[in-house]
Design an enzyme around this catalytic site. Structure first.
Site, PDB file in Angstrom:
ATOM      1  N   GLN A   1      -9.088   1.898  10.838  1.00 22.49           N
ATOM      2  CA  GLN A   1      -8.275   3.117  11.121  1.00 22.49           C
ATOM      3  C   GLN A   1      -8.885   4.592  11.867  1.00 22.49           C
ATOM      4  O   GLN A   1      -8.144   5.094  12.901  1.00 22.49           O
ATOM      5  CB  GLN A   1      -7.845   4.063  10.052  1.00 22.49           C
ATOM      6  CG  GLN A   1      -6.593   4.891  10.082  1.00 22.49           C
ATOM      7  CD  GLN A   1      -5.020   4.750  10.721  1.00 22.49           C
ATOM      8  OE1 GLN A   1      -4.838   3.423  10.382  1.00 22.49           O
ATOM      9  NE2 GLN A   1      -4.481   5.216  12.271  1.00 22.49           N
TER      10      GLN A   1
ATOM     11  N   ARG B   1      -4.484   1.560  17.306  1.00 17.85           N
ATOM     12  CA  ARG B   1      -5.086   0.507  16.377  1.00 17.85           C
ATOM     13  C   ARG B   1      -5.951  -0.653  16.723  1.00 17.85           C
ATOM     14  O   ARG B   1      -6.614  -1.375  16.521  1.00 17.85           O
ATOM     15  CB  ARG B   1      -3.732  -0.127  14.761  1.00 17.85           C
ATOM     16  CG  ARG B   1      -3.427   1.570  14.213  1.00 17.85           C
ATOM     17  CD  ARG B   1      -5.171   1.987  13.583  1.00 17.85           C
ATOM     18  NE  ARG B   1      -5.745   0.763  12.638  1.00 17.85           N
ATOM     19  CZ  ARG B   1      -5.122   0.436  11.412  1.00 17.85           C
ATOM     20  NH1 ARG B   1      -4.186   0.510  10.961  1.00 17.85           N
ATOM     21  NH2 ARG B   1      -6.399  -0.542  10.905  1.00 17.85           N
TER      22      ARG B   1
ATOM     23  N   HIS C   1     -10.820   2.741   4.860  1.00 22.01           N
ATOM     24  CA  HIS C   1     -10.667   2.217   6.297  1.00 22.01           C
ATOM     25  C   HIS C   1     -10.811   2.688   7.518  1.00 22.01           C
ATOM     26  O   HIS C   1     -10.247   3.749   8.230  1.00 22.01           O
ATOM     27  CB  HIS C   1      -8.566   3.056   6.298  1.00 22.01           C
ATOM     28  CG  HIS C   1      -7.697   2.063   6.649  1.00 22.01           C
ATOM     29  ND1 HIS C   1      -8.007   1.291   7.415  1.00 22.01           N
ATOM     30  CD2 HIS C   1      -6.634   2.157   6.195  1.00 22.01           C
ATOM     31  CE1 HIS C   1      -6.534   0.522   7.457  1.00 22.01           C
ATOM     32  NE2 HIS C   1      -5.467   1.702   7.440  1.00 22.01           N
TER      33      HIS C   1
ATOM     34  N   CYS D   1      -1.845   7.851   9.394  1.00 20.01           N
ATOM     35  CA  CYS D   1      -2.559   6.624   9.521  1.00 20.01           C
ATOM     36  C   CYS D   1      -0.710   5.607   9.979  1.00 20.01           C
ATOM     37  O   CYS D   1      -1.219   4.805  10.291  1.00 20.01           O
ATOM     38  CB  CYS D   1      -2.918   5.983   8.482  1.00 20.01           C
ATOM     39  SG  CYS D   1      -3.094   6.287   7.490  1.00 20.01           S
TER      40      CYS D   1
ATOM     41  N   ASP E   1      -0.870  11.554   4.522  1.00 19.87           N
ATOM     42  CA  ASP E   1      -1.214  10.079   4.910  1.00 19.87           C
ATOM     43  C   ASP E   1      -0.068   9.705   2.798  1.00 19.87           C
ATOM     44  O   ASP E   1      -0.007  11.024   3.094  1.00 19.87           O
ATOM     45  CB  ASP E   1      -2.476   9.466   4.176  1.00 19.87           C
ATOM     46  CG  ASP E   1      -2.616   7.775   3.752  1.00 19.87           C
ATOM     47  OD1 ASP E   1      -1.678   7.080   3.635  1.00 19.87           O
ATOM     48  OD2 ASP E   1      -3.947   7.022   3.012  1.00 19.87           O
TER      49      ASP E   1
ATOM     50  N   ARG F   1      -8.839  -7.632   3.942  1.00 18.42           N
ATOM     51  CA  ARG F   1      -7.742  -6.161   3.016  1.00 18.42           C
ATOM     52  C   ARG F   1      -7.105  -5.898   1.559  1.00 18.42           C
ATOM     53  O   ARG F   1      -6.683  -7.533   1.164  1.00 18.42           O
ATOM     54  CB  ARG F   1      -6.695  -5.340   3.585  1.00 18.42           C
ATOM     55  CG  ARG F   1      -5.994  -4.578   2.827  1.00 18.42           C
ATOM     56  CD  ARG F   1      -4.080  -3.955   3.136  1.00 18.42           C
ATOM     57  NE  ARG F   1      -4.372  -2.933   5.107  1.00 18.42           N
ATOM     58  CZ  ARG F   1      -4.110  -2.234   5.661  1.00 18.42           C
ATOM     59  NH1 ARG F   1      -2.298  -2.314   5.165  1.00 18.42           N
ATOM     60  NH2 ARG F   1      -4.413  -1.510   6.445  1.00 18.42           N
TER      61      ARG F   1
END
Ligand code: CP
Ligand code: NVA
Length: 330
Positions: A138, A316, A135, A272, A231, A108
């Site tokens: 996700q 996740r 991402h 998310c 988000d 990341r």
């Protein structure tokens, strides 16, 4: 068709076919059911993975770590700023060295090129745990949550992403929807328009799958949405943009009125996470003091029946486990 993802990296949904994404979702469902039955996994026995973070995380880090351990593997976590990576040692050198210890690397950080270079120089599977551009892990959790809550094929689902429509989540959604023949709307201000090259790539994929990829600022775009997604307005690394974003994005905040504008009483809300839905976080409270309301979703929507954000967060784990098992497992 037999799908085999062994040895593959997971850097972008652009690199995967609709059938391969379908395979990962089905595997996620199997692994979720297996965990609920209390059956331990063994697929990653003898496998060690590195979790290399240059930005902070809760869900992604925990999901990779728990997934690896539950399948019999081992994980090392490197927190932001706590190794030689990128500062005292080049990406190429670090990648080759990590590959001497580990069987796979989760990364990341900031530039997408870093995760691509890690894959290139390490020669082992590398999984993108978020960059400035994408991402992708996700999106798998989001798709699984949609399938669990909306009883129609993904190819008939319309997702409206509200807010910062040029961020990593918006772009990964665009590629995911394009690959699966879905209807994607990025609903936000022209000042934050999606980049033309990203739109062009998504639309090129969409030509082969029947997907619809749109963006705009007109509230009529909300009509018929099955999923309203949002988000944070300023992603990690963009904190200096907060005042401007709070001003630009206020009309795109997810409120009960916005949800009603879909005209769909069964519309699902997804995020998310982490989310600003009240002032119970240090950052939201601090910005409020400075005169900026950074809540991208109303607390009532966040806590409503339409909101499936905690199921989404759980997913996740199952979807990341599927990626690990598919690319590295026995
Ligand atoms: N959604 C997500 O990636 O959460 P974290 O930043 O906590 O990993
Ligand atoms: N767009 C957000 C996503 C966090 C999971 C960020 O990059 O900070």
């Amino acid at each position: 068709m037999t799908i085999n993802l062994k040895g593959r990296s997971f850097l972008s949904l652009k690199d995967f076919s609709g059938e391969e994404i379908r395979y990962l979702l089905d595997l996620s469902k199997d692994l979720k059911a297996k965990r609920k039955r209390g059956e331990p996994g063994t697929s990653l026995r003898g496998k060690s993975i590195l979790l290399l973070f240059e930005k902070t995380s809760s869900r992604t880090r925990c999901s990779f770590e728990v997934a690896a351990i539950e399948e019999g593997g081992y994980a090392t976590y490197i927190a932001p700023g706590s190794s030689q990576f990128g500062k005292k040692e080049s990406i190429a050198d670090s990648a080759q060295i990590f590959a001497r210890y580990y069987h796979g690397i989760e990364y990341r950080g900031y530039a997408q090129k870093v995760v691509e270079d890690l894959a290139k120089y390490s020669g082992i599977p590398v999984w993108n745990g978020l960059t400035d551009d994408e991402h992708p892990t996700q999106i798998l959790a989001d798709l699984l949550t949609i399938e669990e809550n909306i009883s129609k094929p993904l190819s008939e689902v319309k997702v409206v992403f509200c807010g910062d429509i040029r961020n990593n989540m918006s772009y990964s959604w665009m590629y995911g929807c394009a690959k699966l023949g879905m209807h994607y709307v990025a609903y936000g201000p022209p000042e934050l328009a999606p980049s033309q090259p990203v739109l062009d790539q998504a639309r090129e994929i969409a030509e082969g799958t029947g997907a619809v990829i749109e963006w705009g600022s007109d509230p009529s775009l909300l009509a018929g949405a099955d999923v309203v997604y949002t988000d944070v307005w300023a992603s990690m690394g963009e904190e200096d943009q907060i005042p401007e974003r709070a001003r630009l994005l206020k009309p795109y905040k997810v409120t009960e009125e916005l949800m009603a504008a879909t005209g769909n009483p069964d519309v699902v809300f997804l995020h998310c996470l982490p989310a600003f839905h009240d002032f119970d976080t240090a950052l939201a409270a601090e910005q409020k003091e400075l005169g900026h309301d950074i809540r991208e979703v109303d607390d009532k929507v966040f806590k409503s029946k339409a909101s499936k954000v905690f199921d989404e967060a759980e997913n996740r784990l199952h979807t990341i486990k599927a990626i690990l098992v598919a690319t590295l497992g026995d």
